[in-house]
Structure formats: C-alpha cells, structure tokens
Design an enzyme around this catalytic site. Structure first.
Site: not given
Length: 263
Positions: A154, A167, A171
C-alpha cells in the site's frame, strides 16, 4: 521457463476471488498464465472470477485457505502446486484493512494482531513455503528470472495515516519483507517486487469513499482519478511477465502520483 518450453506459466493469487485479486488474476491470464485463486471460501464471487479466467483462455482452480492460519499453509501450497504441477508466480494479495479508524492511542490489541496476522505474518510464512518449493526446481538462467513473487502492499507503507496506524505498520513491514525476500531469492532466479496501490475503488475503500472522493475531484494528487483494480492487475502482470529481467527488490507505486513530494 527453459528455452523451447511453451507451457503456460502458473500463478497463485491469494485473496483472489474479487476486487484487486480478481483483476490481478485476469491480467495474468491475459499474460499467458494459468491461475490458482486462493481465498477464504468459494462463493458466487469466486465462481465469477474462475469463469472470467477461463474466458480469457486460462485454466483456473480454486484453493480455499486462510493465509493467517500457519498450520494450513502446507496443505494450501500442496493443493495450489498440485493444480498444475508448479507455481511460477506467487502474488501475495490477501490483506485486510483496519477495523478501527481513530486515535492510535486507543487501538485495541485484537485489531493490531489481526492486521499483522494476515498482512505480514501470513504472507511471510506462505512465501517461505512457496519459495522453498521454487528453489527445489531447476531455475534456468538465474540472471534473467522467469519466476516471480509479488507483494501487494500500500502507499501506506511510506505514507503515515495516524487514524489507521496498525494498517500502516503492517504494510511498512510488507515493504521490508519484499526487500528481504528479493535479497534471499535472487541467486535462485526468483525476482521479488512490491506493488503499492494508492486510492483504489474497491469494497475495502467503500467506507471512506466520501472522505477521499472530494480530494480526487479537487486534484489532490497529479493523476486526479480513482484508481481501479485493473491498474494494479496490469502492474502485477508486467512484473510477472519476465519483461523486466534486471529488476528485483523494487517498489512500484500505482497511485496516480500520490507518493510524489511536492512544494
């Protein structure tokens, strides 16, 4: 493939039943791959994906499995490998978004653990299993890799968003994991690269559509449109095609230029 080998190559795409995973499978099918789709369950969406792959001239199989469950990895890889007798390309696409968008000082441990379990830990150990099997097969000319591993991470691997800190952490870990696997596997003719999607129109971003849509329409980044799953699929297909034989350990930003620093 060895010179003169005309067989179709085989890809395993995790989280492949819909969205970005489906688009990756379709692009790989167009590139000449047969595709093993992995996801949690075979449902109507998975059947639609399998039909779409066949319509593109590919053979397609579905293998159920949860990448976060390490004790199921051996069976998952055995089934995927056995579908067509090998795996030439692994696409680590399976991933989850945070269940908690808010102050990082209040992130619950279960949210953090879930994200790292799927996005990072699961991908690391599944890749370990596949890489061992790949190394056990003849590599051909290792200076021009025809085998590939792709991690879908991402833009949040490098762009901090405090309201989804867990998150971002998962990533950023994927980014380093991709780099480390690139170092380890290059001597075996396996190229490892990372794709960093930006704002992509999928079910995963549906809950923040209103938040980002105004930014898109107001040209908040250079290529002012929503990304589509096919944008990611096409990038993965190019990486897996073998047309970049001197590239490994690279991060491909597929984000309309969001990552560009501007003044």
């Amino acid at each position: 493939m060895k010179a003169g080998d005309t067989r179709r190559r085989v890809a395993l795409v995790t989280g492949g039943r819909r969205g970005i995973g489906r688009a990756i499978g379709y692009a790989l099918a167009d590139e000449g791959y047969d595709v093993v789709v992995n996801d949690l369950e075979r449902d109507a969406a998975a059947d639609e994906t399998l039909a779409g792959l066949v319509a593109r001239g590919a053979q397609a199989r579905f293998v159920a499995g949860d990448v976060s469950k390490l004790d199921g990895h051996a069976a998952l890889v055995d089934a995927a490998w056995g579908a067509f007798g090998t795996i030439d390309c692994l696409v680590n696409n399976a991933g989850v978004q945070t269940n908690y968008r808010g102050d990082m000082l209040d992130i619950p441990p279960e949210s953090f653990d879930r994200l790292l379990g799927v996005n990072l830990r699961g991908s690391f150990f599944l890749t370990q299993q596949v890489a061992r099997r790949m190394i056990g097969e003849p590599a051909g000319d290792v200076t021009r890799p025809r085998r590939a591993i792709v991690f879908v991470s991402s833009g949040n691997a490098v762009v901090a968003t405090a309201t989804q800190a867990d998150y971002c952490i998962s990533k950023s870990g994927v980014a380093m994991m991709s780099t480390l696997y690139a170092l380890r596997l290059a001597p075996h003719g396996i190229a490892v690269n990372e794709v960093r999607p930006g704002i992509i129109r999928t079910d995963m971003t549906a809950d923040v559509f209103d938040k980002y849509d105004g930014w898109v329409r107001d040209r908040g980044f250079p290529m002012a449109r929503w990304g589509e799953p096919d944008d990611i699929g096409q990038a993965v297909a190019v990486i897996a095609s073998g047309r970049l034989p001197y590239t490994t350990g690279h991060a491909f930003h597929v984000d309309g230029g969001i990552h560009i620093r501007r003044t």
